[in-house]
Enzyme design. Structure first.
Site, PDB file in Angstrom:
ATOM      1  N   GLU A 399     -36.569 -12.697   6.017  1.00 16.16           N
ATOM      2  CA  GLU A 399     -36.242 -11.275   6.146  1.00 16.16           C
ATOM      3  C   GLU A 399     -37.369 -10.346   5.685  1.00 16.16           C
ATOM      4  OE1 GLU A 399     -32.416 -10.568   4.374  1.00 16.16           O
ATOM      5  OE2 GLU A 399     -31.483 -12.209   5.474  1.00 16.16           O
ATOM      6  N   GLU A 514     -28.725 -19.004  11.729  1.00 10.88           N
ATOM      7  CA  GLU A 514     -27.630 -18.717  10.785  1.00 10.88           C
ATOM      8  C   GLU A 514     -26.402 -18.144  11.494  1.00 10.88           C
ATOM      9  OE1 GLU A 514     -28.813 -16.240   7.519  1.00 10.88           O
ATOM     10  OE2 GLU A 514     -30.695 -17.313   7.164  1.00 10.88           O
TER      11      GLU A 514
END
Length: 593
Positions: A399, A514
């Site tokens: 991220e 994910e």
């Protein structure tokens, strides 16, 4: 894992401290004992009648032992912070782990639990004796009635009793499983040397504590062991030794020693996701993020994990706050057990994560910026080097993109966390080059959310990749987190496929890393899961399709700090580990046509 800012934060849950709180105790008074030979009077505080009994399950196994030595001929070598010594005693290295809140301003203690070691099944009355040495500072032993669950950014507090022993006090904290804070806590004045024998007896709803044979006090057991199990945990402030850990049945009580489970699936079913994917024209890993605690403590979860999936992602065990809790401590035990289990069952392993703006221990966050480059390099070298040849791919940077477009032209839409503030965008270059040197054969990824749709985040990712490629950074691919958290979220398969093709033209692989999908409408949920899988199957550069968890019982979208638990509904199996339509939809996509 995406930061879900709309979810309730647990930072209001305090980091607990040992403070006197005499809740639930009654003083009968003082009992005087006359020492005639020396003419002295000693006064003891004792507590009155024990509370009412709790209901305990009955064990029907015949010929159960009355006494169990939990250290003799037992394997404790896989427990975090434990070293088995030559004489069979356990050397305890306190890890002082904590889970950082999303904003980084508070920390929830996360002491190790001996999940992949012996535990007890109990019924009725029992006593546990622990012989300790090198106890000059704070020593902690915790007895759990159930295994805690770590839901990505927070840890539940199951029923448990923590005994903290120092030179002049014994602090007791009891959780009944209804709140993150202790339901009862008390501090007793004691006198002890560098070694001690601690006894805890559970009888008719009460606990009796003794230290070196001397009565310390009575407490309510708060039905901590009403589930019929006792698990163990060890921590503290400095290294200490556990010489003895013995359990004895009292009266009509019963005990049974439970060894760690076998961690190999008996057979992969042909109709499993893993079995069906193996019949595809090209190899596609079907993966999931695994919970270490659930894998070793829940047989049904373990059956799904090892039987349905061909790749595992380490959900928490490789995050810095777990594996590198102190500057001079790397704790590999739990990650070793998780990864070893995967490899023994023919699973590939994806490492999550090396560098992240979140999930960093306090010492790392508090380090001077001038030291952070060396800290990051040393961490990557140590962790990747430890798993060289075992972990086939890594989320090197997790991220990196800013949550919102900043509008600041000097900041290329990257998150302003500790690594960026210390090194600028170069932290990404350094991280990838260090990981490549540590394991030249591992595939290296950036992992981020919101990349499935057109817009600012996708544009920022492409611009970042272009800069990295221009500078010769050894990046192999991009992870699409593919979270669908609410009704307004939606993944358009056509857009996702176009993005994967774009990355392929840049020489980069893709992986669905994910995926989890809001499940209020199970048919929409099934459609989203299956649509993404179809794209991944159709694109040869999509190397894996991985969910962020297996079952809602252990899912990361469980509401933070909720008691009783408010479970999410985003995964393929529900809270009772029964399959949903989304699982059947994936089966149908994978079945040969």
């Amino acid at each position: 894992m995406i930061s879900r800012k709309s979810r309730k934060s647990w930072f209001s849950t305090p980091t607990y401290q040992l403070v006197p709180k005499r809740q639930g105790f009654r003083f009968k008074g003082l009992i005087l004992a006359t020492a005639a030979l020396v003419g002295m009077i000693s006064v003891w505080d004792i507590f009155t009648q024990p509370p009412q009994p709790s209901t305990m399950p009955t064990l029907n196994t015949p010929a159960l032992p009355k006494s169990i030595d939990l250290l003799a001929n037992q394997d404790w070598s896989h427990v975090a912070g434990v070293q088995v010594k030559s004489d069979g005693s356990l050397g305890i290295t306190p890890l002082r782990r904590a889970i950082v809140s999303l904003d980084g301003n508070s920390y929830q203690p996360n002491p190790p639990v001996a999940i992949n070691a012996p535990h007890l099944e109990v019924s009725g009355e029992f006593r546990i004796t622990a012989a300790l040495a090198d106890t000059g500072e704070n020593v902690k032993i915790q007895f759990y009635g159930a295994v805690p669950v770590i839901y990505d950014e927070w840890r539940t507090q199951p029923p448990s009793i923590q005994l903290s022993i120092s030179e002049n006090q014994l602090a007791v904290m009891i959780w009944d499983g209804s709140d993150s804070s202790p339901s009862e806590e008390h501090t007793f004045k004691v006198s002890m040397n560098r070694s001690a024998k601690l006894e805890m007896e559970n009888s008719t709803g009460s606990l009796t504590l003794k230290l070196d044979g001397r009565l310390v006090g009575f407490l309510s057991d708060h039905e901590v062991f009403s589930g019929g199990q006792v698990w163990f945990g060890f921590d503290g402030s400095r290294e200490w030794t556990l010489h003895q850990l013995r359990a004895e049945a009292q009266g009509d009580g019963k005990l049974r020693l439970v060894s760690p489970p076998s961690m190999e699936a008996s057979q992969v079913e042909t109709g499993s996701l893993r079995g069906l994917a193996a019949k595809q024209p090209r190899s596609l890993a079907i993966g999931t993020a695994l919970s270490f605690n659930a894998l070793f403590a829940d047989e049904s979860y373990r059956t799904l994990a090892l039987g349905q999936f061909s790749m595992l992602t380490t959900e928490n065990e490789l995050k810095p706050q777990f594996i590198h809790p102190q500057p001079d401590i790397y704790s590999f035990a739990e990650a070793d057990s998780l990864i070893g289990t995967g490899l023994a069952n023919g699973m590939k392993v994806h490492g999550h994560t090396l560098v992240f703006g979140e999930a960093n221990p306090k010492w790392m966050r508090d380090s001077p910026p001038t030291q952070l480059r060396q800290i990051m390099v040393d961490h990557i070298k140590t962790v990747v080097g430890h798993y060289k040849g075992k972990i086939s791919s890594w989320d090197v940077v997790n991220e990196p993109l800013a949550d919102n477009k900043s509008g600041d032209t000097t900041s290329p839409d990257l998150r302003q966390h500790i690594w960026y503030r210390a090194m600028g965008e170069q932290y990404i270059d350094i991280a990838f080059k260090t990981a490549r040197e540590a394991d030249p054969n591992a595939k290296l990824y950036i992992n981020d959310w919101g990349l499935e749709a057109d817009g600012d985040r996708w544009d920022s990712l492409l611009a970042l990749v272009a800069r990295l490629k221009q500078r010769g950074v050894p990046i192999d691919g991009i992870g699409f987190q593919a979270h669908v958290y609410k009704d307004g979220d939606h993944i358009d398969p056509a857009t996702l496929r176009r993005h994967i093709k774009t990355l392929a033209n840049l020489g980069l692989a893709s992986r669905i890393s994910e995926i989890d999908v809001h499940g209020e409408n199970q048919q929409v949920q099934a459609s989203q899961y299956s649509g993404v899988l179809q794209v991944c199957l159709a694109e040869p550069t999509c190397t894996a399709f991985s969910t962020w968890g297996i079952a809602d019982k252990y899912g990361s979208t469980t509401e933070i700090g909720s008691y009783p638990l408010e479970l999410g509904d985003d995964l393929l199996w529900d809270s009772t580990l029964q399959p949903k339509p989304a699982y059947r939809a994936l089966q149908n996509i994978l079945r040969p046509k």
